[in-house]
Design a protein around this motif. Structure first.
Motif, short mmCIF file in Angstrom:
data_model
loop_
_atom_site.label_atom_id
_atom_site.label_comp_id
_atom_site.label_asym_id
_atom_site.label_seq_id
_atom_site.Cartn_x
_atom_site.Cartn_y
_atom_site.Cartn_z
N ILE A 45 45.37 24.64 7.86
CA ILE A 45 44.18 24.68 7.02
C ILE A 45 44.04 26.07 6.41
O ILE A 45 44.04 27.07 7.13
CB ILE A 45 42.91 24.35 7.84
N GLY A 46 43.96 26.13 5.10
CA GLY A 46 43.78 27.40 4.42
C GLY A 46 42.32 27.60 4.05
O GLY A 46 41.71 26.73 3.43
N GLU A 47 41.75 28.71 4.47
CA GLU A 47 40.35 29.02 4.17
C GLU A 47 40.29 30.21 3.21
O GLU A 47 40.97 31.22 3.43
CB GLU A 47 39.58 29.36 5.45
N SER A 48 39.50 30.07 2.17
CA SER A 48 39.31 31.16 1.22
C SER A 48 37.94 31.01 0.58
O SER A 48 37.29 29.96 0.74
CB SER A 48 40.41 31.13 0.15
N GLY A 51 37.41 27.81 -1.21
CA GLY A 51 37.32 26.54 -0.50
C GLY A 51 38.43 26.38 0.52
O GLY A 51 39.12 27.34 0.87
N ARG A 52 38.61 25.18 0.98
CA ARG A 52 39.56 24.86 2.05
C ARG A 52 40.70 24.02 1.49
O ARG A 52 40.48 23.03 0.81
CB ARG A 52 38.82 24.10 3.15
N SER A 53 41.91 24.44 1.77
CA SER A 53 43.09 23.66 1.38
C SER A 53 43.74 23.09 2.63
O SER A 53 43.61 23.64 3.73
CB SER A 53 44.10 24.52 0.62
N TYR A 76 44.00 20.52 -2.56
CA TYR A 76 43.70 21.81 -3.15
C TYR A 76 42.41 22.39 -2.58
O TYR A 76 41.66 21.70 -1.87
CB TYR A 76 43.58 21.68 -4.67
N GLN A 77 42.14 23.67 -2.92
CA GLN A 77 40.96 24.35 -2.39
C GLN A 77 39.66 23.69 -2.83
O GLN A 77 38.64 23.82 -2.16
CB GLN A 77 40.98 25.82 -2.81
N ASN A 78 39.69 22.99 -3.95
CA ASN A 78 38.49 22.30 -4.43
C ASN A 78 38.34 20.91 -3.83
O ASN A 78 37.46 20.15 -4.23
CB ASN A 78 38.48 22.23 -5.95
N GLY A 79 39.21 20.57 -2.90
CA GLY A 79 39.11 19.28 -2.23
C GLY A 79 39.84 18.14 -2.94
O GLY A 79 39.90 17.02 -2.42
#
Length: 224
Positions: A45-48, A51-53, A76-79
């Motif tokens: 899980i990528g957190e920035s 958002g979350r990827s 993607y980070q925007n879900g």
């Protein structure tokens, strides 16, 4: 061996051991096709701030003990789902002849620590059902801005023992056809240079035949 008989010791040549020395490991740094096992399939899980990827970190080890790690982004980070990444995971499942990945669970895996500069045993959430499964991969080298050298890119997948691609497995083909076309393309274009500024001019490449798609739409009918 003791001091008393050490002078009598003699080694006889073993060509298999000699070959094994040259194939004892390292990292995949050339385009081509490889067969081996999935050492780990980590749920990452990528957190920035954006958002979350969601990703799967696929750790591959070839039959000659060369390793490579591939990040397969599924969201993607925007879900928004990443269709390409989801197709890759589905193609992987088909080539493994698995209907699902199972749920991620805590597992102990070997991971390189850049700070200590050595491999360490760590706990990660992994799709352990996929671990130690044999798979075939096609690698294209890719060079992006900020990298000091090209990195291996997962271009395509195939069943290790038959060399059938995912769609060929689904179509119950008996002879592989698409992999040859994919490898012809990789031979023409082993490096995908994505750098915006190139310090060294790249030699012109011959026009390559359009390759078979590395992933395709996957149905639920996997012949097991």
């Amino acid at each position: 061996i003791t001091n008393s008989n050490r002078s009598k010791t003699m080694f006889k040549i073993n060509t298999q051991q000699a070959r094994a020395y040259d194939q004892r490991g390292g990292y995949i740094n050339e385009a081509g096709k490889y067969t081996g096992i999935i050492k780990a399939a980590v749920w990452h899980i990528g957190e920035s701030p954006k958002g979350r990827s969601e990703n799967i970190k696929l750790v591959f080890e070839s039959d000659s003990k060369q390793k490579a790690t591939f990040f397969i982004n599924t969201s993607y980070q925007n879900g928004i789902p990443n269709d390409g990444g989801i197709q890759t995971i589905n193609a992987l499942l088909v080539c493994l002849r698995e209907r699902d990945s199972g749920d991620p669970a805590s597992a102990t895996i070997t991971e390189y620590n850049p700070d200590s500069k050595q491999d360490e045993q760590v706990q990660r959430e992994c799709f352990t059902k996929l671990h130690n499964k044999r798979i075939g991969i096609v690698v294209q080298m890719e060079w992006q801005d900020g990298q000091d050298k090209p990195q291996p890119r997962l271009y395509s997948l195939f069943e290790a023992n038959t060399e059938l691609t995912a769609s060929e497995v689904l179509d119950q083909k008996s002879q592989p056809e698409k992999l040859g076309k994919i490898m012809a393309y990789i031979a023409e274009k082993p490096l995908h240079d994505k750098r915006k500024t190139q310090s060294v001019p790249q030699p012109p490449q011959r026009q390559a035949t359009q390759p078979a798609a590395p992933v395709s739409y996957i149905s639920d009918d996997i012949p097991l």
